[in-house]
Write a protein that holds these residues in place. Structure first.
Motif, PDB file in Angstrom:
ATOM      1  N   ARG A 134     -11.228 -46.568  30.125  1.00  0.00           N
ATOM      2  CA  ARG A 134     -10.447 -46.158  31.299  1.00  0.00           C
ATOM      3  C   ARG A 134      -9.480 -45.032  30.936  1.00  0.00           C
ATOM      4  O   ARG A 134      -9.268 -44.109  31.723  1.00  0.00           O
ATOM      5  CB  ARG A 134      -9.688 -47.371  31.851  1.00  0.00           C
ATOM      6  N   LEU A 135      -8.928 -45.092  29.743  1.00  0.00           N
ATOM      7  CA  LEU A 135      -8.007 -44.052  29.290  1.00  0.00           C
ATOM      8  C   LEU A 135      -8.716 -42.703  29.202  1.00  0.00           C
ATOM      9  O   LEU A 135      -8.178 -41.673  29.649  1.00  0.00           O
ATOM     10  CB  LEU A 135      -7.442 -44.442  27.928  1.00  0.00           C
ATOM     11  N   ARG A 136      -9.922 -42.702  28.657  1.00  0.00           N
ATOM     12  CA  ARG A 136     -10.693 -41.454  28.568  1.00  0.00           C
ATOM     13  C   ARG A 136     -11.027 -40.914  29.958  1.00  0.00           C
ATOM     14  O   ARG A 136     -11.000 -39.708  30.201  1.00  0.00           O
ATOM     15  CB  ARG A 136     -11.964 -41.678  27.755  1.00  0.00           C
ATOM     16  N   GLU A 137     -11.348 -41.847  30.869  1.00  0.00           N
ATOM     17  CA  GLU A 137     -11.655 -41.441  32.245  1.00  0.00           C
ATOM     18  C   GLU A 137     -10.449 -40.766  32.896  1.00  0.00           C
ATOM     19  O   GLU A 137     -10.581 -39.737  33.571  1.00  0.00           O
ATOM     20  CB  GLU A 137     -12.080 -42.664  33.057  1.00  0.00           C
ATOM     21  N   LEU A 138      -9.267 -41.332  32.690  1.00  0.00           N
ATOM     22  CA  LEU A 138      -8.050 -40.749  33.252  1.00  0.00           C
ATOM     23  C   LEU A 138      -7.739 -39.390  32.624  1.00  0.00           C
ATOM     24  O   LEU A 138      -7.280 -38.476  33.315  1.00  0.00           O
ATOM     25  CB  LEU A 138      -6.871 -41.700  33.039  1.00  0.00           C
ATOM     26  N   GLU A 139      -7.997 -39.276  31.339  1.00  0.00           N
ATOM     27  CA  GLU A 139      -7.766 -37.991  30.673  1.00  0.00           C
ATOM     28  C   GLU A 139      -8.685 -36.915  31.238  1.00  0.00           C
ATOM     29  O   GLU A 139      -8.271 -35.757  31.409  1.00  0.00           O
ATOM     30  CB  GLU A 139      -7.968 -38.149  29.167  1.00  0.00           C
ATOM     31  N   ARG A 140      -9.926 -37.299  31.555  1.00  0.00           N
ATOM     32  CA  ARG A 140     -10.848 -36.336  32.182  1.00  0.00           C
ATOM     33  C   ARG A 140     -10.354 -35.950  33.575  1.00  0.00           C
ATOM     34  O   ARG A 140     -10.454 -34.790  33.986  1.00  0.00           O
ATOM     35  CB  ARG A 140     -12.263 -36.923  32.251  1.00  0.00           C
ATOM     36  N   GLN A 141      -9.826 -36.949  34.304  1.00  0.00           N
ATOM     37  CA  GLN A 141      -9.285 -36.661  35.637  1.00  0.00           C
ATOM     38  C   GLN A 141      -8.125 -35.672  35.562  1.00  0.00           C
ATOM     39  O   GLN A 141      -8.024 -34.743  36.376  1.00  0.00           O
ATOM     40  CB  GLN A 141      -8.824 -37.954  36.311  1.00  0.00           C
ATOM     41  N   VAL A 142      -7.246 -35.868  34.590  1.00  0.00           N
ATOM     42  CA  VAL A 142      -6.104 -34.964  34.433  1.00  0.00           C
ATOM     43  C   VAL A 142      -6.586 -33.556  34.101  1.00  0.00           C
ATOM     44  O   VAL A 142      -6.057 -32.563  34.634  1.00  0.00           O
ATOM     45  CB  VAL A 142      -5.142 -35.485  33.337  1.00  0.00           C
ATOM     46  N   GLU A 143      -7.602 -33.456  33.263  1.00  0.00           N
ATOM     47  CA  GLU A 143      -8.160 -32.136  32.929  1.00  0.00           C
ATOM     48  C   GLU A 143      -8.690 -31.436  34.180  1.00  0.00           C
ATOM     49  O   GLU A 143      -8.477 -30.231  34.387  1.00  0.00           O
ATOM     50  CB  GLU A 143      -9.266 -32.276  31.890  1.00  0.00           C
ATOM     51  N   SER A 176      -0.940 -36.483  41.893  1.00  0.00           N
ATOM     52  CA  SER A 176      -2.124 -37.119  41.309  1.00  0.00           C
ATOM     53  C   SER A 176      -2.014 -37.183  39.789  1.00  0.00           C
ATOM     54  O   SER A 176      -2.360 -38.201  39.171  1.00  0.00           O
ATOM     55  CB  SER A 176      -3.395 -36.356  41.705  1.00  0.00           C
ATOM     56  N   ILE A 177      -1.528 -36.108  39.187  1.00  0.00           N
ATOM     57  CA  ILE A 177      -1.345 -36.101  37.732  1.00  0.00           C
ATOM     58  C   ILE A 177      -0.298 -37.136  37.315  1.00  0.00           C
ATOM     59  O   ILE A 177      -0.479 -37.859  36.321  1.00  0.00           O
ATOM     60  CB  ILE A 177      -0.945 -34.694  37.236  1.00  0.00           C
ATOM     61  N   GLU A 178       0.785 -37.234  38.077  1.00  0.00           N
ATOM     62  CA  GLU A 178       1.833 -38.224  37.772  1.00  0.00           C
ATOM     63  C   GLU A 178       1.287 -39.651  37.836  1.00  0.00           C
ATOM     64  O   GLU A 178       1.635 -40.495  37.002  1.00  0.00           O
ATOM     65  CB  GLU A 178       2.994 -38.063  38.750  1.00  0.00           C
ATOM     66  N   LYS A 179       0.431 -39.923  38.811  1.00  0.00           N
ATOM     67  CA  LYS A 179      -0.159 -41.260  38.935  1.00  0.00           C
ATOM     68  C   LYS A 179      -1.079 -41.563  37.760  1.00  0.00           C
ATOM     69  O   LYS A 179      -1.081 -42.672  37.221  1.00  0.00           O
ATOM     70  CB  LYS A 179      -0.907 -41.378  40.266  1.00  0.00           C
ATOM     71  N   CYS A 180      -1.864 -40.575  37.367  1.00  0.00           N
ATOM     72  CA  CYS A 180      -2.741 -40.745  36.201  1.00  0.00           C
ATOM     73  C   CYS A 180      -1.920 -40.985  34.938  1.00  0.00           C
ATOM     74  O   CYS A 180      -2.248 -41.859  34.126  1.00  0.00           O
ATOM     75  CB  CYS A 180      -3.628 -39.515  36.012  1.00  0.00           C
ATOM     76  N   ASP A 181      -0.854 -40.211  34.775  1.00  0.00           N
ATOM     77  CA  ASP A 181       0.000 -40.362  33.595  1.00  0.00           C
ATOM     78  C   ASP A 181       0.668 -41.735  33.554  1.00  0.00           C
ATOM     79  O   ASP A 181       0.818 -42.335  32.481  1.00  0.00           O
ATOM     80  CB  ASP A 181       1.062 -39.258  33.561  1.00  0.00           C
ATOM     81  N   LYS A 184      -1.978 -44.171  32.472  1.00  0.00           N
ATOM     82  CA  LYS A 184      -2.260 -43.977  31.054  1.00  0.00           C
ATOM     83  C   LYS A 184      -1.184 -44.636  30.183  1.00  0.00           C
ATOM     84  O   LYS A 184      -1.490 -45.298  29.194  1.00  0.00           O
ATOM     85  CB  LYS A 184      -2.334 -42.484  30.730  1.00  0.00           C
ATOM     86  N   LYS A 185       0.073 -44.463  30.583  1.00  0.00           N
ATOM     87  CA  LYS A 185       1.176 -45.075  29.845  1.00  0.00           C
ATOM     88  C   LYS A 185       1.064 -46.597  29.858  1.00  0.00           C
ATOM     89  O   LYS A 185       1.283 -47.267  28.834  1.00  0.00           O
ATOM     90  CB  LYS A 185       2.506 -44.636  30.467  1.00  0.00           C
ATOM     91  N   ASP A 186       0.703 -47.145  31.006  1.00  0.00           N
ATOM     92  CA  ASP A 186       0.540 -48.593  31.161  1.00  0.00           C
ATOM     93  C   ASP A 186      -0.601 -49.113  30.279  1.00  0.00           C
ATOM     94  O   ASP A 186      -0.497 -50.156  29.629  1.00  0.00           O
ATOM     95  CB  ASP A 186       0.257 -48.902  32.635  1.00  0.00           C
ATOM     96  N   ILE A 187      -1.707 -48.373  30.251  1.00  0.00           N
ATOM     97  CA  ILE A 187      -2.861 -48.771  29.446  1.00  0.00           C
ATOM     98  C   ILE A 187      -2.523 -48.744  27.955  1.00  0.00           C
ATOM     99  O   ILE A 187      -2.858 -49.669  27.204  1.00  0.00           O
ATOM    100  CB  ILE A 187      -4.072 -47.853  29.738  1.00  0.00           C
ATOM    101  N   LYS A 188      -1.858 -47.675  27.519  1.00  0.00           N
ATOM    102  CA  LYS A 188      -1.493 -47.569  26.100  1.00  0.00           C
ATOM    103  C   LYS A 188      -0.578 -48.718  25.679  1.00  0.00           C
ATOM    104  O   LYS A 188      -0.710 -49.253  24.570  1.00  0.00           O
ATOM    105  CB  LYS A 188      -0.814 -46.221  25.839  1.00  0.00           C
ATOM    106  N   ALA A 189       0.337 -49.097  26.571  1.00  0.00           N
ATOM    107  CA  ALA A 189       1.228 -50.226  26.274  1.00  0.00           C
ATOM    108  C   ALA A 189       0.432 -51.526  26.151  1.00  0.00           C
ATOM    109  O   ALA A 189       0.689 -52.343  25.261  1.00  0.00           O
ATOM    110  CB  ALA A 189       2.287 -50.360  27.363  1.00  0.00           C
ATOM    111  N   SER A 190      -0.568 -51.713  27.017  1.00  0.00           N
ATOM    112  CA  SER A 190      -1.403 -52.924  26.971  1.00  0.00           C
ATOM    113  C   SER A 190      -2.237 -52.965  25.696  1.00  0.00           C
ATOM    114  O   SER A 190      -2.376 -54.028  25.072  1.00  0.00           O
ATOM    115  CB  SER A 190      -2.323 -52.976  28.196  1.00  0.00           C
ATOM    116  N   ILE A 191      -2.789 -51.820  25.294  1.00  0.00           N
ATOM    117  CA  ILE A 191      -3.562 -51.754  24.058  1.00  0.00           C
ATOM    118  C   ILE A 191      -2.685 -52.125  22.868  1.00  0.00           C
ATOM    119  O   ILE A 191      -3.077 -52.908  21.991  1.00  0.00           O
ATOM    120  CB  ILE A 191      -4.173 -50.347  23.860  1.00  0.00           C
ATOM    121  N   SER A 192      -1.488 -51.571  22.839  1.00  0.00           N
ATOM    122  CA  SER A 192      -0.549 -51.847  21.748  1.00  0.00           C
ATOM    123  C   SER A 192      -0.174 -53.330  21.694  1.00  0.00           C
ATOM    124  O   SER A 192      -0.120 -53.934  20.614  1.00  0.00           O
ATOM    125  CB  SER A 192       0.703 -50.988  21.921  1.00  0.00           C
TER     126      SER A 192
END
Length: 231
Positions: A134-143, A176-181, A184-192
């Protein structure tokens, strides 16, 4: 929060957003148990698809409904189960160390809990893979959003669109970028959090050291005084 048919009725037809403010669909109906409590919610998504989701995937407020993303629901579930299992193992070890449970009971429960923990660690790794995807998908969306913004700037500075149009489109892209970011922050926290709880060892109770036995004092040698008799 337990919802009944009576209290849930007002939500039918209401729009649903995700935790990051994206509109995801509307509530189209529900399933209820014989005691009138709501168990599942029918959702019509923005792409026209239809789904039946458990009621615990939703957060209901007086004027809004939030759908917790599937990745977040799974991450929270496995995290909770890992925490409970580790706490139970720690409690079991403490009880056994204090002599409060029999060894056969300790061995049986310890074996089961360790097997459960092993399965949960595998499940946690699978959830983390899903989060990374999901993180990679969001990074592609931001790009893509950044490319869209670059294209917009190009046509604006070339004089092809008006400033009001440029500003409206820019605001949409930025939101849209702010929502993706935020996601992404939420996902990284969950992974950690999952990595930490997987790898943190279970602290074992201190082992009582046997009291040191005092060594017997060596007996002092007997001193013999020879007294010579009078001549």
């Amino acid at each position: 929060m337990i919802l009944t048919v009576e209290t849930f009725e007002k939500y039918v037809g209401q729009s649903i957003k995700d935790p990051y403010g994206r509109y995801v669909g509307v509530i189209a109906g529900f399933y209820s148990e014989i005691d009138s409590t709501i168990s599942y919610v029918n959702v019509e998504f923005t792409d026209g698809s239809f789904a039946k989701l458990p009621v615990n995937r939703f957060e209901f407020e007086p004027d809004s409904v939030v759908l917790v993303p599937e990745w977040k629901a799974q991450a929270l579930d496995v995290k909770r189960k890992l925490e409970i299992t580790k706490k139970r193992i720690k409690a079991l070890d403490d009880l056994y160390a204090k002599g409060e449970i029999a060894k056969h009971a300790y061995d049986e429960f310890k074996k089961k809990l360790e097997a459960d923990l092993g399965k949960l660690k595998i499940e946690s790794r699978e959830v983390r893979k899903m989060l990374q995807s999901r993180l990679r998908e969001l990074e592609r969306q931001v790009e893509e959003l950044e490319k869209a913004h670059a294209s917009l700037k190009m046509v604006f500075f070339a004089g092809e669109i008006s400033e009001p149009t440029f500003k409206r489109a820019t605001d949409i892209i930025k939101r849209s970028i702010e929502k993706c970011d935020a996601e992404k922050k939420d996902i990284k926290a969950s992974i950690s959090e999952l990595e930490k709880i997987e790898t943190t060892p279970i602290s074992l109770p201190p082992i009582a050291k046997p009291a040191k036995e005092e060594m017997p004092k060596a007996e002092e040698p007997l001193v013999v005084h020879v007294v010579e008799g009078e001549q």
